[in-house]
Motif scaffolding. Sequence first.
Motif, mmCIF file in Angstrom:
data_model
loop_
_atom_site.group_PDB
_atom_site.id
_atom_site.type_symbol
_atom_site.label_atom_id
_atom_site.label_comp_id
_atom_site.label_asym_id
_atom_site.label_seq_id
_atom_site.Cartn_x
_atom_site.Cartn_y
_atom_site.Cartn_z
ATOM 1 N N ASP A 1 0.827 -1.220 0.000
ATOM 2 C CA ASP A 1 0.000 0.000 0.000
ATOM 3 C C ASP A 1 0.860 1.269 0.000
ATOM 4 O OD1 ASP A 1 -2.511 -1.004 -0.231
ATOM 5 O OD2 ASP A 1 -3.092 -0.758 1.870
ATOM 6 N N LYS B 1 -0.805 4.565 -0.150
ATOM 7 C CA LYS B 1 -1.753 4.913 0.918
ATOM 8 C C LYS B 1 -0.979 5.086 2.223
ATOM 9 C CE LYS B 1 -5.805 2.762 -1.147
ATOM 10 N NZ LYS B 1 -6.905 1.791 -0.970
ATOM 11 N N ASN C 1 -2.349 4.150 5.753
ATOM 12 C CA ASN C 1 -2.759 2.782 6.058
ATOM 13 C C ASN C 1 -1.745 2.093 6.956
ATOM 14 O OD1 ASN C 1 -5.066 2.966 4.564
ATOM 15 N ND2 ASN C 1 -4.579 1.296 3.164
ATOM 16 N N GLY D 1 -7.242 1.600 7.044
ATOM 17 C CA GLY D 1 -6.907 2.989 7.310
ATOM 18 C C GLY D 1 -6.640 3.184 8.792
ATOM 19 N N GLN E 1 -11.165 5.107 8.728
ATOM 20 C CA GLN E 1 -11.476 5.513 7.358
ATOM 21 C C GLN E 1 -11.891 4.270 6.586
ATOM 22 O OE1 GLN E 1 -7.813 7.697 6.161
ATOM 23 N NE2 GLN E 1 -9.289 9.219 5.490
ATOM 24 N N GLN F 1 -13.066 1.597 3.627
ATOM 25 C CA GLN F 1 -12.705 1.158 2.271
ATOM 26 C C GLN F 1 -11.312 1.601 1.839
ATOM 27 O OE1 GLN F 1 -15.999 2.222 -0.360
ATOM 28 N NE2 GLN F 1 -17.108 0.395 0.312
ATOM 29 N N GLN F 2 -10.429 1.752 2.804
ATOM 30 C CA GLN F 2 -9.046 2.138 2.496
ATOM 31 C C GLN F 2 -8.115 0.933 2.422
ATOM 32 O OE1 GLN F 2 -7.984 5.491 1.847
ATOM 33 N NE2 GLN F 2 -10.206 5.460 1.643
ATOM 34 N N GLN G 1 -10.643 -1.930 -1.216
ATOM 35 C CA GLN G 1 -11.832 -1.328 -0.600
ATOM 36 C C GLN G 1 -12.311 -2.115 0.626
ATOM 37 O OE1 GLN G 1 -14.421 -0.807 -4.152
ATOM 38 N NE2 GLN G 1 -14.070 1.374 -3.835
#
Length: 323
Positions: A118, A121, A124, A143, A152, A154-155, A173
Amino acid sequence: MSSVKVECVVKVSALIGEGPVWEESEQSLLFVDISGQKIHRWSPSTNQIQSLETGQPIRNVQRHSENMTLSHTSRLFSGETVGFVVPRRSGGYVAGVGRSIVAVDWSTQMMTSLLEVDEDKKNNRLNDGKVDPIGRLLAGTMGKEERPAEVQRQQGSLFSVNSDLGVTKHLSQVDISNGLDWSLDQKTFFYIDSLSLTVDAFDYDSHSGHIGNRRVVYRMEAGEGLPDGMTCDADGRLWVACYNGGRVIHIDPATGVRLQTVSLPVMKTTSCCFGGPDYSDLYVTSASLGLDQSGRRQQPLAGGTFRVTGLGVKGRPSNSFSG
Protein backbone atom coordinates in the motif's frame (compact mmCIF):
# COMPACT_ATOMS: atom_id res chain seq x y z
CA MET A 1 -19.42 -31.87 28.30
CA SER A 2 -16.41 -30.77 30.31
CA SER A 3 -16.68 -27.53 32.22
CA VAL A 4 -15.17 -24.51 30.49
CA LYS A 5 -12.69 -22.44 32.49
CA VAL A 6 -11.49 -18.93 31.59
CA GLU A 7 -8.41 -17.48 33.29
CA CYS A 8 -6.25 -14.42 32.63
CA VAL A 9 -2.74 -15.82 32.17
CA VAL A 10 -0.87 -12.77 30.83
CA LYS A 11 -1.78 -9.77 32.93
CA VAL A 12 0.26 -7.30 30.88
CA SER A 13 -2.41 -4.76 29.92
CA ALA A 14 -2.07 -4.32 26.18
CA LEU A 15 -3.57 -1.30 24.44
CA ILE A 16 -4.63 -3.59 21.61
CA GLY A 17 -3.50 -7.17 22.23
CA GLU A 18 -3.80 -9.08 18.96
CA GLY A 19 -2.64 -11.89 16.70
CA PRO A 20 -1.87 -14.76 19.13
CA VAL A 21 0.20 -17.56 17.57
CA TRP A 22 1.37 -20.71 19.34
CA GLU A 23 5.04 -21.40 18.56
CA GLU A 24 5.50 -25.14 18.96
CA SER A 25 9.32 -25.16 18.93
CA GLU A 26 9.42 -22.78 21.90
CA GLN A 27 6.16 -23.94 23.54
CA SER A 28 5.34 -20.27 23.82
CA LEU A 29 2.65 -17.81 22.82
CA LEU A 30 3.47 -14.96 20.46
CA PHE A 31 1.18 -11.95 20.30
CA VAL A 32 1.38 -8.24 19.56
CA ASP A 33 0.22 -4.98 21.10
CA ILE A 34 -0.73 -2.98 18.01
CA SER A 35 -0.87 0.51 19.51
CA GLY A 36 1.67 -0.32 22.22
CA GLN A 37 4.10 -1.13 19.39
CA LYS A 38 5.38 -4.35 20.95
CA ILE A 39 5.79 -8.01 20.08
CA HIS A 40 5.43 -10.28 23.12
CA ARG A 41 6.53 -13.87 23.68
CA TRP A 42 5.11 -15.60 26.77
CA SER A 43 6.11 -18.98 28.17
CA PRO A 44 3.34 -20.79 30.08
CA SER A 45 5.86 -23.07 31.79
CA THR A 46 7.89 -20.22 33.31
CA ASN A 47 5.27 -17.43 33.14
CA GLN A 48 8.03 -15.23 31.72
CA ILE A 49 7.28 -12.64 29.06
CA GLN A 50 9.84 -11.22 26.63
CA SER A 51 9.09 -8.17 24.52
CA LEU A 52 10.47 -6.38 21.49
CA GLU A 53 9.54 -2.78 20.71
CA THR A 54 8.69 -2.06 17.10
CA GLY A 55 9.24 1.68 17.55
CA GLN A 56 12.98 1.25 16.89
CA PRO A 57 15.30 1.51 13.88
CA ILE A 58 14.53 -0.90 11.06
CA ARG A 59 17.38 -1.88 8.77
CA ASN A 60 16.78 -1.67 5.06
CA VAL A 61 18.17 -4.33 2.75
CA GLN A 62 18.98 -4.56 -0.91
CA ARG A 63 17.49 -7.62 -2.56
CA HIS A 64 19.27 -9.10 -5.55
CA SER A 65 17.52 -11.16 -8.19
CA GLU A 66 18.92 -12.62 -11.39
CA ASN A 67 18.88 -9.42 -13.37
CA MET A 68 18.09 -6.56 -11.07
CA THR A 69 18.65 -5.10 -7.67
CA LEU A 70 15.69 -3.99 -5.59
CA SER A 71 16.62 -1.32 -3.10
CA HIS A 72 14.13 -0.26 -0.49
CA THR A 73 13.26 3.33 0.23
CA SER A 74 10.96 2.77 3.18
CA ARG A 75 11.53 4.71 6.37
CA LEU A 76 14.67 3.89 8.30
CA PHE A 77 13.01 4.67 11.61
CA SER A 78 9.73 3.28 12.73
CA GLY A 79 7.38 4.57 15.36
CA GLU A 80 4.86 2.21 13.95
CA THR A 81 2.07 -0.08 14.98
CA VAL A 82 2.60 -3.84 14.65
CA GLY A 83 -0.35 -5.78 13.26
CA PHE A 84 0.87 -9.38 13.44
CA VAL A 85 3.86 -11.66 13.97
CA VAL A 86 4.36 -15.17 12.56
CA PRO A 87 7.21 -17.72 12.69
CA ARG A 88 9.57 -17.91 9.72
CA ARG A 89 10.91 -21.22 8.37
CA SER A 90 14.43 -19.87 8.04
CA GLY A 91 14.39 -18.74 11.68
CA GLY A 92 13.03 -15.83 13.64
CA TYR A 93 9.75 -14.19 12.75
CA VAL A 94 8.08 -11.97 10.21
CA ALA A 95 5.89 -9.09 11.39
CA GLY A 96 3.68 -6.42 9.88
CA VAL A 97 5.04 -3.07 11.12
CA GLY A 98 3.37 0.02 9.73
CA ARG A 99 3.02 -0.89 6.04
CA SER A 100 6.23 -2.95 6.02
CA ILE A 101 6.73 -6.69 6.20
CA VAL A 102 9.83 -7.03 8.39
CA ALA A 103 12.08 -9.90 9.41
CA VAL A 104 12.57 -10.12 13.17
CA ASP A 105 15.71 -11.63 14.70
CA TRP A 106 14.66 -12.25 18.28
CA SER A 107 18.16 -12.99 19.57
CA THR A 108 19.56 -9.64 18.39
CA GLN A 109 16.24 -7.73 18.65
CA MET A 110 16.87 -6.52 15.10
CA MET A 111 14.18 -5.86 12.48
CA THR A 112 14.92 -5.77 8.75
CA SER A 113 12.45 -4.45 6.18
CA LEU A 114 11.64 -6.99 3.45
CA LEU A 115 8.99 -5.09 1.49
CA GLU A 116 6.26 -2.49 1.77
CA VAL A 117 2.60 -2.68 0.75
CA ASP A 118 0.00 0.00 0.00
CA GLU A 119 2.80 2.43 -0.87
CA ASP A 120 0.26 4.85 -2.32
CA LYS A 121 -1.75 4.91 0.92
CA LYS A 122 0.48 6.53 3.51
CA ASN A 123 -2.29 6.55 6.10
CA ASN A 124 -2.76 2.78 6.06
CA ARG A 125 -1.28 0.15 8.33
CA LEU A 126 -1.02 -3.62 8.31
CA ASN A 127 -3.50 -5.40 10.53
CA ASP A 128 -4.03 -9.17 10.83
CA GLY A 129 -1.83 -11.68 9.00
CA LYS A 130 -1.52 -15.46 8.86
CA VAL A 131 0.44 -18.10 6.91
CA ASP A 132 -1.29 -20.67 4.71
CA PRO A 133 -0.40 -24.40 4.80
CA ILE A 134 2.24 -24.11 2.06
CA GLY A 135 4.01 -21.13 3.66
CA ARG A 136 2.43 -18.18 1.86
CA LEU A 137 1.71 -15.12 4.03
CA LEU A 138 -1.66 -13.40 3.75
CA ALA A 139 -1.97 -10.00 5.38
CA GLY A 140 -4.39 -7.11 5.19
CA THR A 141 -4.35 -3.37 5.71
CA MET A 142 -6.78 -0.78 7.02
CA GLY A 143 -6.91 2.99 7.31
CA LYS A 144 -5.38 4.28 10.52
CA GLU A 145 -7.89 5.27 13.14
CA GLU A 146 -8.17 9.04 13.42
CA ARG A 147 -9.66 8.38 16.85
CA PRO A 148 -10.37 5.01 18.47
CA ALA A 149 -13.16 3.22 16.61
CA GLU A 150 -13.20 5.85 13.84
CA VAL A 151 -11.72 4.09 10.86
CA GLN A 152 -11.48 5.51 7.36
CA ARG A 153 -13.63 3.08 5.43
CA GLN A 154 -12.71 1.16 2.27
CA GLN A 155 -9.05 2.14 2.50
CA GLY A 156 -7.67 -1.35 3.13
CA SER A 157 -6.52 -4.26 0.99
CA LEU A 158 -5.69 -7.96 1.29
CA PHE A 159 -2.31 -9.14 0.02
CA SER A 160 -0.37 -12.37 -0.18
CA VAL A 161 3.42 -12.66 -0.06
CA ASN A 162 5.06 -15.77 -1.49
CA SER A 163 8.43 -17.35 -0.76
CA ASP A 164 10.35 -15.08 -3.18
CA LEU A 165 8.66 -12.04 -1.58
CA GLY A 166 6.43 -11.45 -4.58
CA VAL A 167 3.25 -9.60 -3.59
CA THR A 168 -0.27 -10.14 -4.95
CA LYS A 169 -3.23 -7.89 -4.10
CA HIS A 170 -6.42 -9.94 -3.80
CA LEU A 171 -8.95 -7.44 -2.41
CA SER A 172 -9.27 -3.67 -2.20
CA GLN A 173 -11.83 -1.33 -0.60
CA VAL A 174 -11.63 -3.33 2.63
CA ASP A 175 -12.73 -1.57 5.83
CA ILE A 176 -10.82 -3.50 8.51
CA SER A 177 -8.92 -6.52 7.20
CA ASN A 178 -9.05 -9.02 10.02
CA GLY A 179 -9.34 -12.74 10.82
CA LEU A 180 -8.03 -15.34 8.37
CA ASP A 181 -7.73 -19.13 8.30
CA TRP A 182 -8.13 -22.15 6.04
CA SER A 183 -10.30 -25.25 5.94
CA LEU A 184 -8.81 -28.64 6.72
CA ASP A 185 -8.58 -29.54 3.00
CA GLN A 186 -7.03 -26.12 2.19
CA LYS A 187 -9.69 -25.51 -0.45
CA THR A 188 -11.53 -22.79 1.49
CA PHE A 189 -10.13 -19.52 2.83
CA PHE A 190 -12.08 -17.88 5.65
CA TYR A 191 -11.83 -14.10 5.99
CA ILE A 192 -13.26 -11.27 8.07
CA ASP A 193 -13.70 -7.64 7.07
CA SER A 194 -14.92 -6.52 10.49
CA LEU A 195 -17.35 -3.74 9.58
CA SER A 196 -19.25 -6.04 7.21
CA LEU A 197 -20.37 -7.97 10.34
CA THR A 198 -19.87 -11.26 8.53
CA VAL A 199 -17.47 -14.17 8.34
CA ASP A 200 -16.83 -14.90 4.65
CA ALA A 201 -15.42 -17.81 2.70
CA PHE A 202 -13.58 -17.99 -0.63
CA ASP A 203 -12.56 -20.89 -2.81
CA TYR A 204 -8.79 -21.19 -2.37
CA ASP A 205 -6.19 -22.58 -4.77
CA SER A 206 -3.23 -23.36 -2.54
CA HIS A 207 -0.97 -23.86 -5.56
CA SER A 208 -1.52 -20.41 -7.08
CA GLY A 209 -2.90 -18.59 -4.03
CA HIS A 210 -5.93 -17.45 -6.06
CA ILE A 211 -9.15 -16.70 -4.18
CA GLY A 212 -12.66 -16.47 -5.62
CA ASN A 213 -16.37 -17.18 -5.17
CA ARG A 214 -16.83 -15.04 -2.04
CA ARG A 215 -19.81 -15.90 0.14
CA VAL A 216 -21.05 -15.31 3.68
CA VAL A 217 -20.84 -18.25 6.11
CA TYR A 218 -21.94 -16.42 9.26
CA ARG A 219 -23.73 -13.14 9.94
CA MET A 220 -23.18 -11.55 13.35
CA GLU A 221 -26.25 -11.26 15.56
CA ALA A 222 -27.27 -8.28 17.69
CA GLY A 223 -25.05 -7.98 20.75
CA GLU A 224 -22.25 -10.16 19.40
CA GLY A 225 -20.04 -7.19 18.51
CA LEU A 226 -17.62 -6.96 15.58
CA PRO A 227 -15.99 -10.12 14.20
CA ASP A 228 -12.24 -9.77 14.73
CA GLY A 229 -9.50 -12.43 14.77
CA MET A 230 -10.35 -16.11 14.32
CA THR A 231 -8.94 -19.61 14.19
CA CYS A 232 -10.03 -22.95 12.73
CA ASP A 233 -10.03 -26.04 14.96
CA ALA A 234 -9.12 -29.64 14.09
CA ASP A 235 -12.78 -30.35 13.29
CA GLY A 236 -12.91 -27.57 10.69
CA ARG A 237 -15.06 -25.27 12.81
CA LEU A 238 -14.28 -21.60 13.43
CA TRP A 239 -13.70 -19.68 16.66
CA VAL A 240 -14.23 -15.94 16.23
CA ALA A 241 -13.26 -13.27 18.77
CA CYS A 242 -15.97 -10.61 19.00
CA TYR A 243 -14.70 -7.08 19.58
CA ASN A 244 -17.00 -5.11 21.89
CA GLY A 245 -18.85 -8.39 22.39
CA GLY A 246 -16.87 -9.86 25.30
CA ARG A 247 -16.96 -13.32 23.81
CA VAL A 248 -15.60 -15.88 21.40
CA ILE A 249 -18.16 -17.67 19.27
CA HIS A 250 -17.78 -21.19 17.87
CA ILE A 251 -19.42 -21.51 14.47
CA ASP A 252 -19.87 -24.22 11.87
CA PRO A 253 -19.04 -22.65 8.49
CA ALA A 254 -20.83 -25.47 6.66
CA THR A 255 -24.20 -24.67 8.24
CA GLY A 256 -23.77 -21.07 9.44
CA VAL A 257 -24.84 -22.18 12.91
CA ARG A 258 -23.33 -20.83 16.13
CA LEU A 259 -22.48 -23.87 18.23
CA GLN A 260 -21.20 -22.25 21.41
CA THR A 261 -20.43 -18.91 23.05
CA VAL A 262 -17.52 -18.43 25.48
CA SER A 263 -17.94 -15.30 27.59
CA LEU A 264 -14.88 -13.38 28.84
CA PRO A 265 -14.59 -10.78 31.63
CA VAL A 266 -13.53 -8.09 29.10
CA MET A 267 -15.53 -6.57 26.26
CA LYS A 268 -12.79 -5.88 23.70
CA THR A 269 -11.86 -9.46 22.80
CA THR A 270 -9.67 -9.28 19.71
CA SER A 271 -8.32 -12.64 18.50
CA CYS A 272 -7.72 -16.26 19.43
CA CYS A 273 -5.60 -19.31 18.71
CA PHE A 274 -5.22 -22.82 20.05
CA GLY A 275 -2.03 -23.80 21.83
CA GLY A 276 -0.52 -25.78 24.65
CA PRO A 277 1.18 -29.20 24.42
CA ASP A 278 -1.83 -30.83 22.74
CA TYR A 279 -3.50 -27.70 21.28
CA SER A 280 -6.49 -27.99 23.60
CA ASP A 281 -6.04 -24.53 25.17
CA LEU A 282 -7.70 -21.56 23.47
CA TYR A 283 -5.75 -18.32 23.98
CA VAL A 284 -7.68 -15.07 23.60
CA THR A 285 -6.21 -11.56 23.40
CA SER A 286 -7.99 -8.35 24.37
CA ALA A 287 -7.69 -4.57 24.25
CA SER A 288 -7.90 -1.76 26.79
CA LEU A 289 -7.60 1.20 24.39
CA GLY A 290 -10.59 3.52 24.54
CA LEU A 291 -11.82 2.48 27.99
CA ASP A 292 -12.51 5.36 30.34
CA GLN A 293 -11.84 5.19 34.09
CA SER A 294 -15.23 3.65 34.75
CA GLY A 295 -14.65 1.03 32.07
CA ARG A 296 -11.26 0.17 33.51
CA ARG A 297 -12.77 -0.26 36.97
CA GLN A 298 -15.44 -2.55 35.57
CA GLN A 299 -12.93 -4.50 33.46
CA PRO A 300 -9.65 -4.60 35.42
CA LEU A 301 -8.34 -7.41 33.19
CA ALA A 302 -8.87 -5.48 29.93
CA GLY A 303 -5.82 -5.83 27.71
CA GLY A 304 -4.90 -9.16 29.28
CA THR A 305 -4.52 -12.49 27.48
CA PHE A 306 -6.78 -15.34 28.53
CA ARG A 307 -6.61 -19.12 28.42
CA VAL A 308 -9.83 -21.09 27.92
CA THR A 309 -9.72 -24.77 28.88
CA GLY A 310 -12.29 -27.56 28.93
CA LEU A 311 -13.68 -26.85 25.46
CA GLY A 312 -13.34 -30.47 24.37
CA VAL A 313 -11.79 -29.55 21.02
CA LYS A 314 -8.26 -29.08 19.74
CA GLY A 315 -6.61 -26.71 17.32
CA ARG A 316 -3.91 -27.14 14.71
CA PRO A 317 -0.25 -26.10 14.64
CA SER A 318 0.50 -22.70 13.07
CA ASN A 319 2.27 -22.46 9.72
CA SER A 320 5.63 -20.74 9.19
CA PHE A 321 6.35 -18.22 6.43
CA SER A 322 8.53 -19.69 3.66
CA GLY A 323 10.08 -16.41 2.51
